[in-house]
Design an enzyme around this catalytic site. Structure first.
Site, PDB file in Angstrom:
ATOM      1  N   ASP A 118       0.846  -1.185   0.000  1.00 61.25           N
ATOM      2  CA  ASP A 118       0.000   0.000   0.000  1.00 61.25           C
ATOM      3  C   ASP A 118       0.886   1.241   0.000  1.00 61.25           C
ATOM      4  O   ASP A 118       2.093   1.141   0.206  1.00 61.25           O
ATOM      5  CB  ASP A 118      -1.005   0.008   1.159  1.00 61.25           C
ATOM      6  CG  ASP A 118      -0.363  -0.037   2.533  1.00 61.25           C
ATOM      7  OD1 ASP A 118       0.875  -0.142   2.613  1.00 61.25           O
ATOM      8  OD2 ASP A 118      -1.100   0.030   3.528  1.00 61.25           O
ATOM      9  N   TYR A 120       2.924   4.759   0.802  1.00 61.23           N
ATOM     10  CA  TYR A 120       3.535   5.350   1.990  1.00 61.23           C
ATOM     11  C   TYR A 120       2.506   6.242   2.672  1.00 61.23           C
ATOM     12  O   TYR A 120       1.698   6.901   2.018  1.00 61.23           O
ATOM     13  CB  TYR A 120       4.751   6.195   1.600  1.00 61.23           C
ATOM     14  CG  TYR A 120       5.893   5.415   0.983  1.00 61.23           C
ATOM     15  CD1 TYR A 120       6.517   4.384   1.678  1.00 61.23           C
ATOM     16  CD2 TYR A 120       6.364   5.730  -0.290  1.00 61.23           C
ATOM     17  CE1 TYR A 120       7.583   3.673   1.120  1.00 61.23           C
ATOM     18  CE2 TYR A 120       7.428   5.033  -0.851  1.00 61.23           C
ATOM     19  CZ  TYR A 120       8.023   4.006  -0.148  1.00 61.23           C
ATOM     20  OH  TYR A 120       9.071   3.314  -0.703  1.00 61.23           O
ATOM     21  N   PHE A 131       6.793   1.925  -4.100  1.00 62.23           N
ATOM     22  CA  PHE A 131       8.169   2.091  -3.632  1.00 62.23           C
ATOM     23  C   PHE A 131       8.752   3.471  -3.945  1.00 62.23           C
ATOM     24  O   PHE A 131       9.822   3.808  -3.464  1.00 62.23           O
ATOM     25  CB  PHE A 131       9.097   1.003  -4.198  1.00 62.23           C
ATOM     26  CG  PHE A 131       8.770  -0.380  -3.728  1.00 62.23           C
ATOM     27  CD1 PHE A 131       9.147  -0.811  -2.464  1.00 62.23           C
ATOM     28  CD2 PHE A 131       8.066  -1.253  -4.542  1.00 62.23           C
ATOM     29  CE1 PHE A 131       8.840  -2.096  -2.026  1.00 62.23           C
ATOM     30  CE2 PHE A 131       7.746  -2.540  -4.111  1.00 62.23           C
ATOM     31  CZ  PHE A 131       8.129  -2.955  -2.851  1.00 62.23           C
ATOM     32  N   HIS A 240      11.099  -9.413   0.956  1.00 64.34           N
ATOM     33  CA  HIS A 240      10.856  -7.985   0.770  1.00 64.34           C
ATOM     34  C   HIS A 240      12.148  -7.203   1.021  1.00 64.34           C
ATOM     35  O   HIS A 240      12.986  -7.608   1.831  1.00 64.34           O
ATOM     36  CB  HIS A 240       9.771  -7.535   1.756  1.00 64.34           C
ATOM     37  CG  HIS A 240       9.175  -6.206   1.437  1.00 64.34           C
ATOM     38  ND1 HIS A 240       9.751  -5.019   1.850  1.00 64.34           N
ATOM     39  CD2 HIS A 240       8.046  -5.866   0.756  1.00 64.34           C
ATOM     40  CE1 HIS A 240       9.004  -4.010   1.439  1.00 64.34           C
ATOM     41  NE2 HIS A 240       7.967  -4.490   0.769  1.00 64.34           N
TER      42      HIS A 240
END
Length: 275
Positions: A118, A120, A131, A240
């Site tokens: 989701d 920031y 990202f 991740h």
């Protein structure tokens, strides 16, 4: 009238009759006059932020998944977002940028898909690309680790900007599974309908395209792998890039070079990852 305009930018539909699009033609000067006359809300001027696509869904994606916008789950999502705004909550990214991933990377131009979770949830960070953060914003830890892996994998020196728009313009779809979030409340808009919408996008790419690269970092993104035909596409998975997990297999996975090797084998130019 202002409520209608906020509604349109909060969640554009596939209708063509959006009066706020007049701003494109009348320009900032007249829009400013209209704002002072209370004809338009002040925050509709977010539309004029530089180097951003508009809030409407790109026509190529309209053709692929536009029907999703009229389904009951999206109607429920619109109502949820309306209520959140009415309650005075701050939602990221700003409304015009919710569909930035789709608008910077049209359906027929997608070559690589990098799936995030989701947006920031800090001020100024989210601008609709997974990202990524706008230029001038401090680079988040996960993106720092992505840059470290690129430098180690490809021998590139990253510039220090966290704006990944140049990747998106080359065909890298930077897609979060959830497209909005409440300020300072990570995951707050999960299971509200966005996942179904972005799943539809992934399914459409899987079914209608071939030779794509799907990049799945972490268990959340890897669950999307069940929708992807690994015989038609390259699927790359790893932990991740978060500092909590990056040392358990993200560093040293050489996925950026593997992406380019695959694209070249498909007769396509490689992605220029340099920023």
């Amino acid at each position: 009238m202002s409520r209608f305009i906020v509604w349109e930018w909060a969640m554009p539909t596939n209708r063509a009759d959006r009066p706020v699009l007049i701003l494109v033609f009348i320009g900032p000067l007249l829009a400013g006059i209209a704002t002072k006359m209370s004809l338009l809300p002040a925050y509709s001027m977010e539309f004029f932020m530089p180097n951003q696509k508009t809030g409407a869904l790109h026509p190529s994606w309209q053709a692929a998944i536009g029907a999703e916008l009229e389904k009951p789950y999206m109607q429920n999502l619109r109502e949820f977002l309306r209520q959140e705004k009415a309650a005075g909550k701050t939602i990221f990214p700003p409304s015009p940028f919710i569909f930035n991933a789709f608008n910077h990377t049209p359906f027929d131009k997608v070559r690589v898909v990098i799936i995030g979770q989701d947006p920031y949830h800090g001020p100024g960070q989210a601008h609709g690309l997974s990202f990524s953060v706008p230029a001038g914003i401090k680079i988040p830890p996960s993106l720092q680790n992505i840059f470290k892996e690129i430098e180690n994998d490809l021998g590139l020196r990253m510039s220090g900007s966290g704006d990944l728009t140049p990747w998106a313009e080359q065909g890298v779809l930077l897609l979060n599974a959830t497209l909005t979030v409440e300020q300072a409340n990570a995951g707050s808009h999960q299971k509200r309908g966005w996942e179904e919408f972005t799943d539809a996008a992934i399914k459409a790419l899987n079914e209608q395209r071939s030779g794509l690269v799907f990049v799945l970092w972490g268990s959340y993104a890897q669950k999307k792998g069940a929708m992807i035909d690994a015989h038609k596409h390259l699927v790359l998975s790893s932990v991740h890039p978060s500092p909590l997990s990056s040392h358990r297999g993200f560093f040293g996975n050489h996925q950026f070079s593997r992406i380019n090797e695959y694209l070249i084998a498909q007769g396509q130019p490689p992605i220029n990852w340099q920023l």
